[in-house]
Design a protein around this motif. Sequence first.
Motif, PDB file in Angstrom:
ATOM      1  N   TRP A 163       0.579  -7.662  27.060  1.00 35.34           N
ATOM      2  CA  TRP A 163      -0.448  -6.938  26.324  1.00 35.34           C
ATOM      3  C   TRP A 163      -1.786  -7.674  26.332  1.00 35.34           C
ATOM      4  N   LYS A 198       6.174   0.887   7.973  1.00 39.07           N
ATOM      5  CA  LYS A 198       6.421   1.726   9.152  1.00 39.07           C
ATOM      6  C   LYS A 198       7.853   1.650   9.675  1.00 39.07           C
ATOM      7  N   ASP A 255       2.846  -4.337   6.189  1.00 43.05           N
ATOM      8  CA  ASP A 255       2.546  -3.332   7.209  1.00 43.05           C
ATOM      9  C   ASP A 255       3.791  -2.969   8.009  1.00 43.05           C
ATOM     10  N   VAL A 284       9.132  -9.233   4.646  1.00 42.26           N
ATOM     11  CA  VAL A 284       7.968  -9.963   4.156  1.00 42.26           C
ATOM     12  C   VAL A 284       6.647  -9.246   4.428  1.00 42.26           C
ATOM     13  N   ASP A 285       6.510  -8.655   5.607  1.00 42.24           N
ATOM     14  CA  ASP A 285       5.201  -8.112   5.975  1.00 42.24           C
ATOM     15  C   ASP A 285       5.053  -6.664   5.501  1.00 42.24           C
ATOM     16  N   MET A 295       0.830  -1.181   0.000  1.00 38.46           N
ATOM     17  CA  MET A 295       0.000   0.000   0.000  1.00 38.46           C
ATOM     18  C   MET A 295       0.876   1.246   0.000  1.00 38.46           C
ATOM     19  N   GLU A 326       0.270   4.239  -0.509  1.00 28.69           N
ATOM     20  CA  GLU A 326      -0.274   5.481   0.037  1.00 28.69           C
ATOM     21  C   GLU A 326      -0.031   5.622   1.538  1.00 28.69           C
ATOM     22  N   THR A 327       0.262   4.504   2.217  1.00 32.85           N
ATOM     23  CA  THR A 327       0.503   4.620   3.640  1.00 32.85           C
ATOM     24  C   THR A 327       1.991   4.469   3.977  1.00 32.85           C
ATOM     25  N   GLY A 337       1.292  -3.018  17.128  1.00 29.97           N
ATOM     26  CA  GLY A 337       0.819  -2.452  18.391  1.00 29.97           C
ATOM     27  C   GLY A 337       1.596  -1.207  18.789  1.00 29.97           C
ATOM     28  N   LEU A 338       2.909  -1.255  18.635  1.00 30.76           N
ATOM     29  CA  LEU A 338       3.744  -0.110  19.035  1.00 30.76           C
ATOM     30  C   LEU A 338       3.426   1.123  18.186  1.00 30.76           C
ATOM     31  N   ILE A 395       5.403  -9.071  14.042  1.00 32.98           N
ATOM     32  CA  ILE A 395       4.452  -8.340  13.201  1.00 32.98           C
ATOM     33  C   ILE A 395       3.375  -7.716  14.093  1.00 32.98           C
ATOM     34  N   ARG A 396       2.875  -8.491  15.047  1.00 30.84           N
ATOM     35  CA  ARG A 396       1.844  -7.983  15.951  1.00 30.84           C
ATOM     36  C   ARG A 396       2.384  -6.873  16.835  1.00 30.84           C
ATOM     37  N   LYS A 439       0.680   2.149  17.252  1.00 29.37           N
ATOM     38  CA  LYS A 439      -0.556   2.813  17.674  1.00 29.37           C
ATOM     39  C   LYS A 439      -0.339   3.745  18.856  1.00 29.37           C
ATOM     40  N   ARG A 440       0.808   3.629  19.498  1.00 31.44           N
ATOM     41  CA  ARG A 440       1.049   4.444  20.690  1.00 31.44           C
ATOM     42  C   ARG A 440       1.301   5.892  20.315  1.00 31.44           C
ATOM     43  N   ARG A 441       0.947   6.768  21.197  1.00 28.94           N
ATOM     44  CA  ARG A 441       1.157   8.180  20.914  1.00 28.94           C
ATOM     45  C   ARG A 441       2.603   8.589  21.167  1.00 28.94           C
ATOM     46  N   GLY A 467      -4.930   5.063  20.897  1.00 26.65           N
ATOM     47  CA  GLY A 467      -3.549   4.656  21.112  1.00 26.65           C
ATOM     48  C   GLY A 467      -2.845   5.405  22.226  1.00 26.65           C
TER      49      GLY A 467
END
Lengths: 327, 345
Positions: free
Chosen positions: B104, A124, A120, A117-118, A1, A3-4, A87-88, A82-83, A90-92, B40
């Motif tokens: 978590w 990031k 997402d 491979v991943d 993707m 665009e992200t 998750g990280l 990957i998980r 999403k943190r502010r 988040g």
Amino acid sequence: MSETKAPEGELVPVTVLTGYLGAGKTTLLNRILTENHGKKYAVVINEFGELGVDNDLVVDTDEEVFEMNNGCICCTVRGDLIRIVGGLMKRRDKFDGIIVETTGLANPAPVAQTFFVDEDVRAKTRLDAIITVVDAKHLPARLADSHEAEDQIAFADVIVLNKMDLVSADEAKEVEATIRKINKFAKIHHATKSDVPIAELLNQGAFDLNRVLDHTPDFLTDNEHEHNDDIASMSFELETPIDPERFNAWIGALLAEKGQDLLRTKGILSYAGEDRRFAFQAVHMIADGDFIGPWKEGDPRTSRLVFIGRNLNRPQLRRGFESCQME
Amino acid sequence: MSQTITPDRLLEERGETRTLDGFVVGAAYDRSGNLAFALGDGSVHIVRKGGEWQKVAAHEGAAMAIAADSRAAGWVTGGDDGRFVRVSTDGTVSAIAEFGMMKWVEHVAATTDGKGVLACSVGKAVHVFDGAGTKLKTVQHPSSVTGLVFDAKGKRFAASHYNGASVWFVASKTDNPRKLEWKGSHIGIAMSPDGDCVVTAMQENSLHGWRLSDGQHMRMTGYPAKTMALSFTKNGKWLASSGADSIVMWPFHGGGPMGKPPTELAGGDGVNCTRVAAHPTHDAIAAGFADGLVVMADINSARILPVAAAGRGPISALAWSPDGTHLAFGTEAGFAAVVDFSKRS
């Protein structure tokens, strides 16, 4: 993707920390977490008990490796990473990097492959370096009794040669020569109690091959022919620009056929008609490539390709690489 | 005189919006029609029925999951601070369980039929609680749990993990799950309204399903990206999914989905769908995209109604109110909105 996908500079650098049990990984991690270096790192670990710090950015995980269903037997990935990366993100409270510790006996390939491979994770983060902490005193014994110790050195971009206070000058020379036999290209830091300045380990862009090769002493660019089960490393250079189509065809076939033996393949390539450097890297069969910054004005546009692996056939690799030149 | 319909018209005329401080991790309506967004930054933003917003601090790190409480009102949330908490509509936060920093609480679920069962996943374990928050049991899986769902009756729950999924009876005394096996990494899960089909999303951009009554496997492939959201329509005839540049709808009727192509809605612009939510009563699907676009699609006519224009961040949360009159959505950039679809006299 697309665009992200964040621009290169905004990708969070990821450092993979490997090393045999007792080499000094935990000491190094504790320093990273406690020293006042003004940076904030998220740390993914396996055995929290050994770490003496309380930090909300430390994540405890079990190494959960799975095989991709893509017909490639060496294509293993860490699903837990990957998980956790997801998750990280999403943190502010943003952080300056992620450090992933592997267990002492771990093969570094699944961690590295996860970052190729991943989609997402790739969108990031970027793999900054694989750092291997080595016990200078006990490395010869480790190499004699385990495959993993050799693999960890082969995979490294940076090696912390630790416990130097326990070896004589001669032993030190010998152990460094042993490391260089396996991996000519890693940057080696000598250390006692893992006392390498953290700024010299993290977010170094250690993948940048030009820098890596700058650290390679000339006497190591030997031409001996390797043909056995030991891990070796080889580098090749070309002055003529590369034809991208030919290179992709050749390297694709090579990785498909010999990927199991090729632990790491890295290159900076000068594509014909292109002012930017093309960075290529692969772990086993999984490859990734992207344009990085432009060639420096006046510098020779030399394409370099290095292989670290088993059963490397130098004449065959050289002929193959040479066949990628623009006519 | 014709009127130009802008993609933002519904949002402008019937929407209530906020720019919040963090990544919107999830949105959930409770059974009474109150809404909450989990973020988040660890906060939960309550939007009471009637439109009053309130921010409460629920977690120290990030909130990771939110679901409607098994009670008539309120929510349960899980966080990366290791806490499984209950958030009441008045903003009270109370811990149901604390698993410790670094553990978590990634997935939460609750029954919606009044039985009062809550569950959360922490690593390989799923912890099950009664409605009062008393632990009923803990069950283990071969690898970390990546998705958790109750069936519509609240009798069973299913968890996805490596190499398949496990289906457990809530009330069972013996702790042996029904194991649904398929090699690979399964990263999310859904159950059909009749409780007969379990579908997982897979790392390799595909779905896998099992029909429990006869053990039939279902493979649904062809996605360009990972499926992050699955939603069955109320009547169970369709499974909506994200992971392509359209809403991919698999027919769970007429012998499908085996051997049937999916129906694709709202596609064609090359931007991937990131969230889907089936309407609670009608044959309609709401969908959010990676560029921030939100649409509603009528399944039978394939008509598309734009809800919100692109440009506010990838859609990361999407939820219908139980009566289907309100749609809530949130984005990775912290934009949150509620759109009122109810008839106006």
